[in-house]
Design a protein around this motif. Sequence first.
Motif, PDB file in Angstrom:
ATOM      1  N   MET A 221      -8.227  -4.481  -1.367  1.00  0.00           N
ATOM      2  CA  MET A 221      -8.133  -2.590  -0.311  1.00  0.00           C
ATOM      3  C   MET A 221      -7.330  -2.050  -1.732  1.00  0.00           C
ATOM      4  O   MET A 221      -5.826  -2.244  -2.633  1.00  0.00           O
ATOM      5  CB  MET A 221      -7.626  -2.719   0.372  1.00  0.00           C
ATOM      6  CG  MET A 221      -8.503  -2.975   1.545  1.00  0.00           C
ATOM      7  SD  MET A 221      -7.339  -3.268   3.185  1.00  0.00           S
ATOM      8  CE  MET A 221      -7.551  -1.590   3.473  1.00  0.00           C
ATOM      9  N   PRO A 222      -7.366  -0.662  -1.888  1.00  0.00           N
ATOM     10  CA  PRO A 222      -6.694   0.155  -2.665  1.00  0.00           C
ATOM     11  C   PRO A 222      -5.345   0.375  -2.136  1.00  0.00           C
ATOM     12  O   PRO A 222      -4.872   0.788  -0.627  1.00  0.00           O
ATOM     13  CB  PRO A 222      -6.735   1.685  -2.679  1.00  0.00           C
ATOM     14  CG  PRO A 222      -8.254   1.392  -1.825  1.00  0.00           C
ATOM     15  CD  PRO A 222      -8.642  -0.109  -1.321  1.00  0.00           C
TER      16      PRO A 222
ATOM     17  N   VAL B 258       2.437   5.121   1.207  1.00  0.00           N
ATOM     18  CA  VAL B 258       3.755   5.353   0.817  1.00  0.00           C
ATOM     19  C   VAL B 258       4.770   4.342   1.044  1.00  0.00           C
ATOM     20  O   VAL B 258       5.251   4.172   2.324  1.00  0.00           O
ATOM     21  CB  VAL B 258       4.065   6.396   0.606  1.00  0.00           C
ATOM     22  CG1 VAL B 258       5.700   6.949   0.065  1.00  0.00           C
ATOM     23  CG2 VAL B 258       3.629   7.578  -0.248  1.00  0.00           C
ATOM     24  N   SER B 259       6.078   3.442  -0.340  1.00  0.00           N
ATOM     25  CA  SER B 259       6.043   3.094   0.333  1.00  0.00           C
ATOM     26  C   SER B 259       7.771   3.742   0.138  1.00  0.00           C
ATOM     27  O   SER B 259       8.285   4.284  -0.933  1.00  0.00           O
ATOM     28  CB  SER B 259       6.729   1.510  -1.140  1.00  0.00           C
ATOM     29  OG  SER B 259       7.844   0.613  -0.514  1.00  0.00           O
TER      30      SER B 259
ATOM     31  N   LYS C 194       1.036   1.850  -7.768  1.00  0.00           N
ATOM     32  CA  LYS C 194       0.906   2.094  -8.291  1.00  0.00           C
ATOM     33  C   LYS C 194      -0.602   2.406  -7.116  1.00  0.00           C
ATOM     34  O   LYS C 194      -0.907   1.379  -6.897  1.00  0.00           O
ATOM     35  CB  LYS C 194       0.613   2.201  -9.302  1.00  0.00           C
ATOM     36  CG  LYS C 194       1.644   2.317 -10.042  1.00  0.00           C
ATOM     37  CD  LYS C 194       1.347   2.639 -11.542  1.00  0.00           C
ATOM     38  CE  LYS C 194       3.405   2.668 -12.730  1.00  0.00           C
ATOM     39  NZ  LYS C 194       2.498   2.647 -14.130  1.00  0.00           N
ATOM     40  N   ARG C 195      -0.818   4.404  -6.540  1.00  0.00           N
ATOM     41  CA  ARG C 195      -1.661   4.315  -6.231  1.00  0.00           C
ATOM     42  C   ARG C 195      -3.042   4.005  -6.532  1.00  0.00           C
ATOM     43  O   ARG C 195      -3.887   3.668  -6.179  1.00  0.00           O
ATOM     44  CB  ARG C 195      -1.950   5.602  -5.936  1.00  0.00           C
ATOM     45  CG  ARG C 195      -2.749   6.507  -4.877  1.00  0.00           C
ATOM     46  CD  ARG C 195      -2.718   7.108  -4.835  1.00  0.00           C
ATOM     47  NE  ARG C 195      -1.948   7.615  -3.474  1.00  0.00           N
ATOM     48  CZ  ARG C 195      -2.036   9.306  -2.932  1.00  0.00           C
ATOM     49  NH1 ARG C 195      -1.740  10.014  -3.078  1.00  0.00           N
ATOM     50  NH2 ARG C 195      -1.907   8.072  -1.361  1.00  0.00           N
TER      51      ARG C 195
ATOM     52  N   THR D  67       5.277   4.385  -5.980  1.00  0.00           N
ATOM     53  CA  THR D  67       5.343   2.873  -5.451  1.00  0.00           C
ATOM     54  C   THR D  67       4.289   3.180  -3.614  1.00  0.00           C
ATOM     55  O   THR D  67       4.770   3.846  -3.089  1.00  0.00           O
ATOM     56  CB  THR D  67       6.468   2.593  -4.932  1.00  0.00           C
ATOM     57  OG1 THR D  67       7.446   2.652  -6.184  1.00  0.00           O
ATOM     58  CG2 THR D  67       6.916   1.275  -4.791  1.00  0.00           C
ATOM     59  N   PHE D  68       3.318   2.318  -4.040  1.00  0.00           N
ATOM     60  CA  PHE D  68       2.981   2.202  -3.145  1.00  0.00           C
ATOM     61  C   PHE D  68       2.666   0.791  -2.436  1.00  0.00           C
ATOM     62  O   PHE D  68       2.783   0.087  -3.316  1.00  0.00           O
ATOM     63  CB  PHE D  68       0.978   3.108  -3.047  1.00  0.00           C
ATOM     64  CG  PHE D  68       1.453   4.339  -3.261  1.00  0.00           C
ATOM     65  CD1 PHE D  68       0.898   5.395  -2.146  1.00  0.00           C
ATOM     66  CD2 PHE D  68       1.778   4.984  -4.367  1.00  0.00           C
ATOM     67  CE1 PHE D  68       0.697   6.474  -2.231  1.00  0.00           C
ATOM     68  CE2 PHE D  68       1.742   6.611  -4.610  1.00  0.00           C
ATOM     69  CZ  PHE D  68       1.094   7.545  -3.595  1.00  0.00           C
TER      70      PHE D  68
END
Length: 185
Positions: free
Chosen positions: A130-131, A135-136, A120-121, A108-109
């Motif tokens: 933006m990507p 990290v969450s 997801k990443r 999870t990002f």
Amino acid sequence: MLWQVVMQLEHCVQSKDLSAVHNEDVILGAAVRELLAQADAIASNQNGDLKSSLTAFCSRVSALHLVADLNQQASSETELGKVLESFAKVKAHFSKDVVAQAQAYLQTFTCPMHRDVVGKRTDFCPKCGMPLDQVSRILPSNSGFPSPGQQTVRASVRIAAPLTVGQPVAALLSYKGEWRSGVAL
């Protein structure tokens, strides 16, 4: 939470950022307290006592912390291996479903600009494009950490030489913004 701590410890050792190892202590403490409080209710998979496994794991992390504080890269790599072995024993106490759920949370990002966007990443923020790359972090709701939606900043200082009274020394201040949200393995 423990798994995220282990991931961060791996990152610190692999990136040779040993001064950041101690940053995981507070989260590790919160995760272990939560698991110890629930240890008797957690269905073990016939792999011994969860409390003993958690204690051994914490001892291994403490040993890693010590050699990291001493800036001993080779010893940190050795201790990290022991941390990973000990963590595998902790994971063995949980069902495959619980381990799979925890593993899913590891992916999870969040967007660095829009903290409410998670995925997801490989995903991109629908608001800015933006990507998703931060990290969450998972924390228990009673941990005293900022609630979801709030950002925290971690900082560390590296010096180029030992400190000597009255002598200037070059220093590098590093800081990192972080997003936090809430679960326990």
